[in-house]
Write an enzyme that holds these catalytic residues in place. Sequence first.
Site, mmCIF file in Angstrom:
data_model
loop_
_atom_site.group_PDB
_atom_site.id
_atom_site.type_symbol
_atom_site.label_atom_id
_atom_site.label_comp_id
_atom_site.label_asym_id
_atom_site.label_seq_id
_atom_site.Cartn_x
_atom_site.Cartn_y
_atom_site.Cartn_z
ATOM 1 N N LEU A 199 0.839 -1.196 0.000
ATOM 2 C CA LEU A 199 0.000 0.000 0.000
ATOM 3 C C LEU A 199 0.873 1.244 0.000
ATOM 4 O O LEU A 199 1.707 1.436 0.877
ATOM 5 C CB LEU A 199 -0.930 0.002 1.218
ATOM 6 N N HIS A 229 7.750 1.944 11.363
ATOM 7 C CA HIS A 229 8.248 3.237 10.898
ATOM 8 C C HIS A 229 7.246 4.310 11.331
ATOM 9 O O HIS A 229 6.034 4.063 11.350
ATOM 10 C CB HIS A 229 8.370 3.205 9.372
#
Length: 338
Positions: A127, A231
Amino acid sequence: MSFKIRAARMEDLQHLYEMAKLTGGGFTNLPADKDSLTAKLDRSVKAYDRNTDEHGNDLFVMVLENVETGAVRGTSQLFTMVGQSWPFYSYRLSTLSQTSKELNRTFSAQMLTLVTDLEGASEVGGLFLHPGERAGGLGMLLARSRYLFIKEHRSRFGNRLFAELRGVIDEAGGSPFWDGLAGRFFGMGFQEADYFNAIHGNQFIADLMPKHPIYTAMLSETARAAIGIPHPNGRAAMRMLENENFSYDGYVDIFDGGPTMIAKTDDVTSVKNAKSDEIVGITASGAGLKSIISCGKLHDFQATYAFIGEADGGVTIDEDAAANLGLSVGDMIGHIPR
């Protein structure tokens, strides 16, 4: 401005390549390499064209299209059965406790073990939303429309679904986890290894990675701190997955240590709660419950935002959504609340 999700086509290659160059690394499913992207699109087209419904080794690539301009501004992927072309490796974080009677003490140690536990499961991945479009819920549309596709084609997917989140990447584009563990065995930096994996697959991991458990206490502090941590740009994605009933069960990515989120396919919120109804009316925009709707099968699959209203014998949708997907009264749609 109107957007819709649709099946990717070969002519989307340049759009995907331009987006791949914006990922900043650590994004194995969208490499900035035209040959690899071409191979992905070719595999995806064949998956959409396959007319049998059994669970197989398919890849479905979807894109987010600006309906007004035709520009592709995002993408996502579905892997129906991982670990078929080559082993699918993860690290599993576990704890070993040992007791010494002489010292009257119990010691607990965390270990990382190389496993292939997720082979045969289905993966939602790849994505990416163009930085210029990160508003208005388009990331949610990209993510959740995949579950409507799974619901519509349930027999093609496994009973477990997982998503790998990108791990911690430093300002120089390196991975503290890779540098503290795998990089010591491979003689290459994270970016080089990650790119090689994206292009050639991870068989080199099987060839070179030590198979015995690794005690995390032997790693650097920065490597330990990165285990199972997404992240910063992936924290919203992690929350979305948790809202869909995914959980972190100690599996981490072998490259950057990012968390792998796992769910039973039929327990995923958007799969379980998706409904199918006939359109019985077209209304003015803004009337009803804002939802994600889908229509069509395989290469005809499309999804967009819509306003849904309950009605006798079915539902109503707003005129903008109907125009985006070319829908009329009498058509069937799948839908989930936003």
